[in-house]
Design an enzyme around this catalytic site. Structure first.
Site, mmCIF file in Angstrom:
data_model
loop_
_atom_site.group_PDB
_atom_site.id
_atom_site.type_symbol
_atom_site.label_atom_id
_atom_site.label_comp_id
_atom_site.label_asym_id
_atom_site.label_seq_id
_atom_site.Cartn_x
_atom_site.Cartn_y
_atom_site.Cartn_z
ATOM 1 N N ASP A 169 0.807 -1.220 0.000
ATOM 2 C CA ASP A 169 0.000 0.000 0.000
ATOM 3 C C ASP A 169 0.839 1.269 0.000
ATOM 4 O O ASP A 169 2.058 1.223 0.191
ATOM 5 C CB ASP A 169 -0.990 0.011 1.185
ATOM 6 N N ASN A 191 -7.883 -2.253 13.989
ATOM 7 C CA ASN A 191 -9.270 -2.582 13.645
ATOM 8 C C ASN A 191 -9.352 -3.818 12.739
ATOM 9 O O ASN A 191 -10.388 -4.096 12.162
ATOM 10 C CB ASN A 191 -9.955 -1.390 12.973
ATOM 11 N N HIS A 244 -7.443 -4.362 9.986
ATOM 12 C CA HIS A 244 -7.096 -4.198 8.568
ATOM 13 C C HIS A 244 -5.783 -4.888 8.217
ATOM 14 O O HIS A 244 -4.904 -5.062 9.042
ATOM 15 C CB HIS A 244 -7.113 -2.722 8.134
ATOM 16 N N GLU A 287 -9.672 -2.131 4.780
ATOM 17 C CA GLU A 287 -10.371 -1.739 5.999
ATOM 18 C C GLU A 287 -11.640 -2.580 6.206
ATOM 19 O O GLU A 287 -12.215 -3.090 5.239
ATOM 20 C CB GLU A 287 -10.766 -0.257 5.900
HETATM 21 C C1 GLP Z 1 -0.532 0.282 8.590
HETATM 22 C C2 GLP Z 1 -0.297 -0.561 7.332
HETATM 23 C C3 GLP Z 1 -0.459 -2.011 7.617
HETATM 24 C C4 GLP Z 1 0.081 -2.337 8.993
HETATM 25 C C5 GLP Z 1 -0.758 -1.686 10.030
HETATM 26 C C6 GLP Z 1 -0.224 -1.842 11.439
HETATM 27 O O1 GLP Z 1 -1.356 1.321 8.367
HETATM 28 N N1 GLP Z 1 -1.058 -0.162 6.194
HETATM 29 O O2 GLP Z 1 0.201 -2.746 6.609
HETATM 30 O O3 GLP Z 1 0.073 -3.716 9.212
HETATM 31 O O4 GLP Z 1 -1.062 -0.355 9.723
HETATM 32 O O5 GLP Z 1 0.779 -0.945 11.728
HETATM 33 P P1 GLP Z 1 1.725 -1.045 12.984
HETATM 34 O O6 GLP Z 1 2.687 -2.143 12.707
HETATM 35 O O7 GLP Z 1 2.405 0.303 13.058
HETATM 36 O O8 GLP Z 1 0.871 -1.335 14.168
#
Ligand code: GLP
Length: 242
Positions: A67, A136, A138, A143
């Site tokens: 992404d 949440n 995702h 989402e």
């Molecule tokens: C981000 C990414 C995800 C990631 C998630 C968790 O926004 N788009 O790929 O797994 O949120 O992030 P974190 O590892 O900082 O908790």
């Protein structure tokens, strides 16, 4: 699902990185699906160490990020491109041509999503997909909602996700409202998923994702259907699963 639980982040990062290294050593032309966020930073550091120690080369590897934020260019400090560049791309023997990441600055975002999807289709099955999960549920930026997408698409980020990710930005207002994300298709088709999560804040969503029913409101729950997923957790993240 193969569940591995570790007392320290260090051990977790090492084990998850070794799983990725194994893929590349077995197949130097491996195609990697890459994720961002706080969670995989340690894994990328271990990959860089292994490269520096001559244990792995990325010379023939190709990478596909899952992404990117809409509106952040490749020079924006909070873009996922800069994240990847800082933690991995600039530190190993990967050239520009081997790296793929959606362009969040594209004038026509739908066209960009279609371009990325074509690229993924041309690449075929990913050898390994690195994944984590949002608070949440995702995956990438898929989402929770009434429908999930298999293909790359433009997504409106939820307030919860924007709040969670504001830790990387000067303020919540600076967090983009949209992103382009790979759909669940290529992730679910990957030969192997290396899934990692850390910390007690993720414990509840991990229970829902891996012990609950498969639910569109918890996109991560779809991972239960993958036949070769390795789940690397620290004891805090795993606390409600065991
Ligand atoms: C981000 C990414 C995800 C990631 C998630 C968790 O926004 N788009 O790929 O797994 O949120 O992030 P974190 O590892 O900082 O908790």
């Amino acid at each position: 699902m193969n569940l591995y639980i570790f007392k320290s982040e260090e051990e977790l990062d090492h084990a998850a990185a070794e799983s990725v290294i194994k893929v590349i050593r077995t197949n130097p032309n491996a195609k990697l699906g890459l994720a961002t966020g706080q969670t995989p930073i340690g894994l990328y550091k271990k990959l860089v160490q292994a490269f520096e120690n001559g244990r792995v080369s990325f010379k023939q590897v190709t990478t596909y990020n899952i992404d990117e934020y809409v509106g952040l260019g490749k020079d924006h400090p909070q873009s996922f491109f800069i994240y990847m560049n800082d933690y991995l791309f600039s530190k190993v023997d990967l050239s520009k041509e081997q790296i793929h990441i959606p362009n969040g600055m594209a004038e026509d975002l739908e066209k960009e999503a279609a371009r990325y999807e074509t690229l993924l289709n041309q690449a075929g099955q990913l050898d390994v997909q690195i994944l984590s999960i949002g608070l949440n549920g995702h995956i990438g930026f898929n989402e929770p909602g009434t429908q999930l997408h298999a293909e790359t698409h433009v997504v409106e980020l939820t307030e919860e996700t924007r709040k969670a990710n504001s830790k990387f930005f000067p303020s919540l207002d600076d967090v983009p409202k949209k992103a382009i994300t790979m759909g669940l298709g290529p992730m679910m088709k990957a030969k192997k998923i290396v899934f990692i999560a850390k910390g007690e804040t993720k414990a509840a969503i991990l229970k829902q994702a891996f012990k609950g029913p498969i639910d569109l409101m918890v996109p991560g729950s779809l991972l239960q259907l993958h036949s070769n997923i390795e789940v690397y957790l620290d004891t805090k993240a795993a606390s409600l699963l065991i």
